[in-house]
Design an enzyme around this catalytic site. Structure first.
Site, PDB file in Angstrom:
ATOM      1  N   LYS A 162       2.980   9.882   3.296  1.00  0.00           N
ATOM      2  CA  LYS A 162       3.182  10.767   2.003  1.00  0.00           C
ATOM      3  C   LYS A 162       3.856  12.267   2.494  1.00  0.00           C
ATOM      4  CE  LYS A 162      -0.070   9.139  -1.031  1.00  0.00           C
ATOM      5  NZ  LYS A 162      -0.372   7.901  -0.249  1.00  0.00           N
ATOM      6  N   SER A 174       0.725  -1.340   0.094  1.00  0.00           N
ATOM      7  CA  SER A 174      -0.011  -0.024  -0.074  1.00  0.00           C
ATOM      8  C   SER A 174       0.766   1.210  -0.034  1.00  0.00           C
ATOM      9  CB  SER A 174      -1.171  -0.007   1.349  1.00  0.00           C
ATOM     10  OG  SER A 174      -0.168  -0.050   2.305  1.00  0.00           O
TER      11      SER A 174
END
Lengths: 214, 214
Positions: free
Chosen positions: A172, A133
DNA sequence: TCCTCTAGTGAACGTATGTTCTATGCTTCA
DNA sequence: TGAAGCATAGAACATACGTTCACTAGAGGA
């Protein structure tokens, strides 16, 4: 404290302590030094240890047996930091967060890293990545992500964020844009995510990634 | 010597000894451990130290105060290895290879890593990745690739390969399939490359990747 | 010469510290 | 239910070990 010239006997004592430590893993007693350096009396050893301490070569803890600590290589005090790997990070699962102070018990494994990489005394912890992921952040299955609890997050920091609505942890770069937040993958070919700030929970700031093969 | 499962108490004792050693430079006494680990009796400490010794975690010198020697990290003689970063790896450029023995002079920077990661005495070197050409191996701009000169390459090893015709360095998993070679990206969504074995020059085997942010 | 400082001697003291002993619950297994 | 182990308590013992003290001896220094 002036570093005076050491007598021959004092140099022998220092060398003996070093050897003894190397061999046994614990310091010698006054009487060990006495017999090891051919000194006639314990009080002479005590006397010279006192001087060596005053000159800064060692530190003694009073009333403590074997309470001698060599100070010569003091900067090598903590070259390695044991970074606890608290668990796994995967999409759709909450991320383990270091419970205040003692994370004893939750540690499944640990990695030793030099302070030159993670800093000293920092509360750095690791998470092992499960699944693909995080692949848009160039992080694959089995990689270890190094995290520092995020006091403040600045523009462009790489963070582990928990998306409340989506119930998903992601990794992120963080950009605040007005009242919304842009989460930018490390891989420039991937599209960013936009979300409301209150949908976000910052779990920690990423300070590194380690991948060990074989 | 069977390495049995340690009780919570025994793990705490080990951790405490480690900390104490770190902080004082000499080992704790039985009573130090007692109060430090909230144990009710010195005999319980003695009991558990005896077990820890039997399991091989430490060595005790009988009748000797603070006569505890941790054995876990005994090979810790040289915990840190200085890994030289020899240069850059980028698509379309030859990869620096460690000239035999002394690579003095070519070293632009270096990273210190614990032997637990790279092994001891191994001729490990690093290359800093420039550009995004390795992104299909989950390696981005600025990452450091850890390499070991490849004596033999086995199926599935991650290697740095130089493609002679294409004049390109790439980093992929290596599979020999008859007389040709399949180079498989780490990112499963990417397609593999097929090439002749003689078009290939194996520069080194990848043993790790390090990415430091900030 | 006496005084002071450094270095050493040997013994004694007190406590820090490893070790042992007995008693007590708590499982586990038959 | 009882035997056998494990883990624990608390106290007492013996000694390892840091510390102190009174005394001696040489080496300057005024």
């Amino acid at each position: 404290m002036p570093r005076e010239k050491l007598s021959d006997k004092q140099q022998r004592i220092l060398a003996y302590i070093r050897e003894f430590l190397e061999e046994h893993g614990y310091p010698p007693t006054v009487r060990d030094i006495q017999s090891g350096c051919d000194i006639s009396s314990t009080s002479v050893v005590d006397y010279n240890l006192r001087l060596l301490q005053r000159y800064g070569y060692l530190r003694r803890s009073p009333e403590v047996s074997r309470g001698i600590e060599l100070l010569a290589g003091r900067e090598r005090a903590r070259p390695l930091v044991t970074v606890p790997v608290l668990g796994y990070i995967a999409a759709g699962q909450p991320v383990p967060v270091p419970s205040d102070e003692s994370w004893a018990g939750q540690v499944t494994e640990s990695v030793e890293l030099p302070t030159s990489l993670v800093g000293q005394g920092e509360r750095v912890y690791g998470l092992r990545v499960r699944g693909l992921s995080m692949i848009d952040a160039l992080i694959g299955d089995g990689d270890i992500v190094l995290l520092r609890p995020a006091a403040e997050v600045r523009q462009g920091d790489m963070v582990v964020a928990w998306l409340k609505e989506e119930k998903e942890a992601t990794l992120k770069r963080f950009f605040r844009e007005g009242d919304r937040v842009r989460l930018q993958p490390a891989n420039t070919q991937m599209e960013p995510i936009y979300t409301k700030a209150r949908n976000l929970e910052i779990q920690g700031k990423v300070i590194g990634v380690i991948r060990l093969l074989q």
